[in-house]
Motif scaffolding. Structure first.
Motif, PDB file in Angstrom:
ATOM      1  N   SER A  36      -9.530 103.141 -45.957  1.00  0.00           N
ATOM      2  CA  SER A  36      -8.721 102.656 -44.840  1.00  0.00           C
ATOM      3  C   SER A  36      -8.226 103.815 -43.984  1.00  0.00           C
ATOM      4  O   SER A  36      -8.148 103.715 -42.756  1.00  0.00           O
ATOM      5  N   ILE A  37      -7.892 104.922 -44.612  1.00  0.00           N
ATOM      6  CA  ILE A  37      -7.446 106.105 -43.868  1.00  0.00           C
ATOM      7  C   ILE A  37      -8.568 106.615 -42.961  1.00  0.00           C
ATOM      8  O   ILE A  37      -8.347 106.977 -41.798  1.00  0.00           O
ATOM      9  N   GLN A  38      -9.795 106.657 -43.517  1.00  0.00           N
ATOM     10  CA  GLN A  38     -10.931 107.108 -42.709  1.00  0.00           C
ATOM     11  C   GLN A  38     -11.161 106.180 -41.518  1.00  0.00           C
ATOM     12  O   GLN A  38     -11.452 106.636 -40.408  1.00  0.00           O
ATOM     13  N   LEU A  39     -11.010 104.867 -41.737  1.00  0.00           N
ATOM     14  CA  LEU A  39     -11.179 103.924 -40.636  1.00  0.00           C
ATOM     15  C   LEU A  39     -10.057 104.074 -39.609  1.00  0.00           C
ATOM     16  O   LEU A  39     -10.257 103.836 -38.415  1.00  0.00           O
ATOM     17  N   GLY A  40      -8.882 104.467 -40.081  1.00  0.00           N
ATOM     18  CA  GLY A  40      -7.779 104.708 -39.152  1.00  0.00           C
ATOM     19  C   GLY A  40      -8.105 105.807 -38.158  1.00  0.00           C
ATOM     20  O   GLY A  40      -7.640 105.790 -37.009  1.00  0.00           O
ATOM     21  N   ARG A  41      -8.923 106.781 -38.593  1.00  0.00           N
ATOM     22  CA  ARG A  41      -9.326 107.854 -37.688  1.00  0.00           C
ATOM     23  C   ARG A  41     -10.131 107.312 -36.512  1.00  0.00           C
ATOM     24  O   ARG A  41     -10.089 107.868 -35.405  1.00  0.00           O
ATOM     25  N   VAL A  42     -10.879 106.238 -36.747  1.00  0.00           N
ATOM     26  CA  VAL A  42     -11.651 105.626 -35.661  1.00  0.00           C
ATOM     27  C   VAL A  42     -10.698 105.080 -34.598  1.00  0.00           C
ATOM     28  O   VAL A  42     -10.927 105.238 -33.388  1.00  0.00           O
ATOM     29  N   PHE A  43      -9.609 104.439 -35.058  1.00  0.00           N
ATOM     30  CA  PHE A  43      -8.617 103.922 -34.112  1.00  0.00           C
ATOM     31  C   PHE A  43      -7.964 105.070 -33.339  1.00  0.00           C
ATOM     32  O   PHE A  43      -7.739 104.969 -32.129  1.00  0.00           O
ATOM     33  N   GLU A  44      -7.632 106.149 -34.042  1.00  0.00           N
ATOM     34  CA  GLU A  44      -7.006 107.297 -33.380  1.00  0.00           C
ATOM     35  C   GLU A  44      -7.941 107.899 -32.332  1.00  0.00           C
ATOM     36  O   GLU A  44      -7.513 108.250 -31.222  1.00  0.00           O
TER      37      GLU A  44
ATOM     38  N   ALA B 236     -19.495 106.040 -35.722  1.00  0.00           N
ATOM     39  CA  ALA B 236     -19.329 104.759 -35.029  1.00  0.00           C
ATOM     40  C   ALA B 236     -18.940 104.966 -33.568  1.00  0.00           C
ATOM     41  O   ALA B 236     -18.097 105.805 -33.241  1.00  0.00           O
ATOM     42  N   ARG B 237     -19.548 104.192 -32.689  1.00  0.00           N
ATOM     43  CA  ARG B 237     -19.240 104.277 -31.265  1.00  0.00           C
ATOM     44  C   ARG B 237     -18.068 103.382 -30.886  1.00  0.00           C
ATOM     45  O   ARG B 237     -17.405 103.623 -29.885  1.00  0.00           O
ATOM     46  N   THR B 238     -17.841 102.323 -31.698  1.00  0.00           N
ATOM     47  CA  THR B 238     -16.744 101.408 -31.416  1.00  0.00           C
ATOM     48  C   THR B 238     -15.992 101.097 -32.695  1.00  0.00           C
ATOM     49  O   THR B 238     -16.492 101.303 -33.811  1.00  0.00           O
ATOM     50  N   ILE B 239     -14.792 100.570 -32.541  1.00  0.00           N
ATOM     51  CA  ILE B 239     -13.990 100.155 -33.692  1.00  0.00           C
ATOM     52  C   ILE B 239     -14.687  99.026 -34.435  1.00  0.00           C
ATOM     53  O   ILE B 239     -14.755  99.026 -35.674  1.00  0.00           O
ATOM     54  N   ALA B 240     -15.218  98.060 -33.709  1.00  0.00           N
ATOM     55  CA  ALA B 240     -15.878  96.919 -34.345  1.00  0.00           C
ATOM     56  C   ALA B 240     -17.075  97.369 -35.176  1.00  0.00           C
ATOM     57  O   ALA B 240     -17.310  96.870 -36.286  1.00  0.00           O
TER      58      ALA B 240
END
Length: 667
Positions: A204-212, A64-68
């Protein structure tokens, strides 16, 4: 006939019954085995599907290039593969006081659940309130059965209307910090399934990596575009913003744009006297003062500055800039607005830098340029603002100068003269004239000369110092020119005859930047040795303003060269800013009375009294007195009567070439 002791075989009916019971047991066992196998296969299949879902979300998080993009794609995959009716994303607010829907949602059957979706898309949940608020507060997932009948469920009416039977929410964690909440709903009433909970928590943990990753990227971008010391935008970001603003305006509207350039006054003294850590504290305080002052200006509606936007930046070193956008009005009004902004910045720096920069006094010289149709690029606009700043700095401390066409012509002429001066030094276009200094007695004998530089300009002819020395000083070329003058004057003096056994002294003007150079005293000694002139025949002339810049340094240099016999002279006395206490500390050998006092003498006026006081002061300190600018016999007689020892001026002789001075000495 039945024999005793022998069992009678079972009847046919009994054997059939036994066979039927065995068949039933086998069928039951087979069905149970099939059921177990089917359950195992189904469980295995579901586990495989959930594992594939987790792998898919991991891939989404990586690509993913963005969080959204990551949240939207993951939400769609979870709802589709796990049969959730609704999926919704809520983001944590910047101040971390609530979570709010961000319009990232998914509904498998939108026709029946849009009431709930509409209630969730933009709804805000403070910490601990509702299902998302509780998950945000605790950082743990939560499963809820029959949400429409839960007193803790804020959207219960919509849940009942949409016939929702199960809900759950999961925190998205960046490290230990909740950054978002995912919530899912379905119509069926499903008990909490630990395996589903685990899968969604892992997702959710994997998605948290996107935020990090996004935070790390933002931090890198921020660091690349901001000054690490002050936190202000750096040169690259400022130039980008200026370019964007410039391109957004048509040439006829570029007067709505302006650039201020600030260069700190006294900052070098802070670094030199207090150290670089103190200098860093000053820069930090300057950045904060600029930001606070500009924020206050933006918050003043109803004034001439209403609607103006500001973007401060640190360009490097002790130079700061401010981009001013949305200026209104005519030329005079625009200059008035910028002057008001500059005044506010000067005031802010004065109020914020007092304690942090003592004993040095730090302020700023400000130059600005307002955009116009003649500016073809941002480079030209920045150039004009820079030129205005240099003009402000050249005029003293704490000044503001706005760029105008007239100033531009003056500065371009100065730049052209600077280039010609540099070429003239390279082509040896300079020469020295020598004006005689005579004894004010009956003999009026020549005892010395003052070396005066002249420029044989290839176009403009022979130029006097007043036409180029200021440019030489401001450009730094005075260092090269002054070194040449010192060497040439010493070389010429070494060749003069000594009438009566006493060779004349040579008086040489020393520029402020030349005198302030490290190793100046050693340079003088080197030239004296190389030219072979007697050190006692050399007098170095310093102006008052040069001498008092750093009195300790001046005293140290004078004492050093005095050891070799070189004398020093205080030039233009009475026109500078020195006090009597400073004069007493400075160990000069000679005091020169400025020509303005000589010209004011009339035999019975105030001018005579001033010269008489200067002569008395010099005698008290033990200094030789030289009067400049003597043009008439009357002035010479008055000076003799007041006790002045030496004099120079047109009355005794005009400046002449070295060959003419040699002939004068021979006569």
């Amino acid at each position: 006939m039945i024999h005793a002791g022998v069992a009678e075989p079972p009847s046919l009916e009994a054997r059939l019954a036994r066979a039927e019971r065995a068949t039933i047991r086998e069928r039951t066992a087979r069905l149970e085995a099939e059921r177990i196998a089917e359950h195992g296969l189904r469980t295995l299949y579901e586990s495989k599907q959930r594992l594939q879902l987790l792998q898919h979300i991991t891939g989404v998080a990586n690509r993913a290039r963005t969080i959204a993009e990551a949240l939207g794609t993951a939400l769609e995959a979870i709802c589709e593969r796990m049969n959730w009716t609704i999926g919704n994303v809520l983001m944590v607010s910047a101040d971390r006081t609530y979570v709010e829907g961000c319009n990232i949602w998914r509904a498998n059957d939108a026709s029946g659940v849009m009431a709930f979706v509409e209630a969730s898309r933009r709804m805000r949940f403070p910490i601990g309130e509702g299902l998302p608020g509780r998950v945000f507060a605790t950082g743990r997932s939560e499963w809820i059965a029959n949400p429409g009948h839960s007193a803790m469920f804020v959207r219960a009416p919509e849940a009942i209307r949409c016939d929702l039977g199960t809900g759950c929410a999961f925190p998205v964690l960046a490290g230990d910090e909740v950054v978002a909440v995912l919530e899912f709903y379905m119509r069926q009433a499903v008990p909490e399934d630990p395996e589903i909970v685990e899968i969604l928590e892992q997702a959710s943990i994997q998605l948290g990596r996107v935020f990090e990753r996004d935070r790390a990227q933002r931090a890198l971008i921020h660091d690349a575009l901001h000054d690490p010391l002050t936190g202000l935008p750096n040169r690259a970001l400022f130039n980008d913003r200026l370019q964007e603003s410039f391109e957004r305006l048509t040439p006829a509207r570029r007067h709505a744009l302006a650039v201020l350039v600030l260069d700190l006054d006294g900052f070098k003294q802070v670094n030199d006297t207090l150290g670089h850590h103190a200098g860093d504290r000053v820069l930090i305080r300057v950045g904060r003062a600029l930001s606070d002052a500009l924020t206050l200006l933006e918050q003043r509606p109803g004034t001439d500055l209403d609607g103006i936007r500001f973007s401060p930046a640190r360009m490097g070193g002790d130079e700061f800039t401010v981009l001013v956008e949305d200026l209104a009005g005519e030329d005079l009004a625009q200059h008035g607005a910028i002057d008001a902004i500059a005044t506010a910045l000067h005031r802010a720096l004065d109020e914020n830098l007092g304690s942090v920069s003592e004993p040095a006094q730090v302020g700023a010289s400000i130059g600005y340029a307002i955009g116009s149709a003649v500016h073809a690029s941002v480079d030209q606009l920045l150039r004009d603002a820079d030129l205005a700043m240099y003009e402000a700095k050249a005029g003293g401390r704490g000044r503001t100068v706005g760029f105008t066409d007239a100033l531009g012509d003056t500065l371009r002429d100065r730049a052209r003269l600077t280039n010609e001066l540099r070429e003239g030094i390279e082509r040896c276009e300079f020469e020295l004239d020598y004006q005689p200094i005579v004894t004010l007695d009956s003999a009026k004998s020549v005892c010395g000369f003052e070396a005066l530089v002249r420029w044989n300009h290839p176009v403009r002819g022979r130029l006097l110092p007043a036409e180029f020395i200021a440019v030489a000083e401001s450009s730094g070329l005075i260092l090269y020119l002054g070194d040449w003058v010192l060497r040439e004057a010493c070389r010429t003096a070494a060749s003069w005859p000594a009438p009566g056994g006493q060779a004349p002294f040579i008086s040489i003007n020393i520029a402020a930047r030349q005198f302030a150079q490290p190793g100046f005293a050693a340079r003088v000694r080197q030239i004296v040795l190389e030219t072979g002139v007697e050190p006692t025949r050399i007098r170095l002339e310093l102006t008052e303003s040069t001498a008092i810049v750093d009195i300790d340094h001046t005293c140290a240099v004078i004492q050093e060269i005095r050891k070799w016999g070189v004398q020093t002279s205080l030039d233009d006395f009475g026109t500078g800013f020195s006090s009597l206490s400073s004069l007493h500390r400075l160990p000069f050998d000679v005091l020169k009375i400025d020509r303005s006092f000589v010209m004011a003498m009339d035999g019975n006026g105030k001018g005579d009294g001033i010269v008489r006081a200067i002569v008395a002061l010099a005698r008290t300190i033990g200094m030789t007195i030289v009067a400049e600018g003597i043009e008439t016999p009357a002035q010479a007689e008055l000076l003799i009567g007041l006790g002045c020892e030496l004099g120079q001026g047109y009355h005794f002789g005009r400046p002449a070439l070295a060959s003419q001075t040699a002939a004068l000495l021979e006569r």
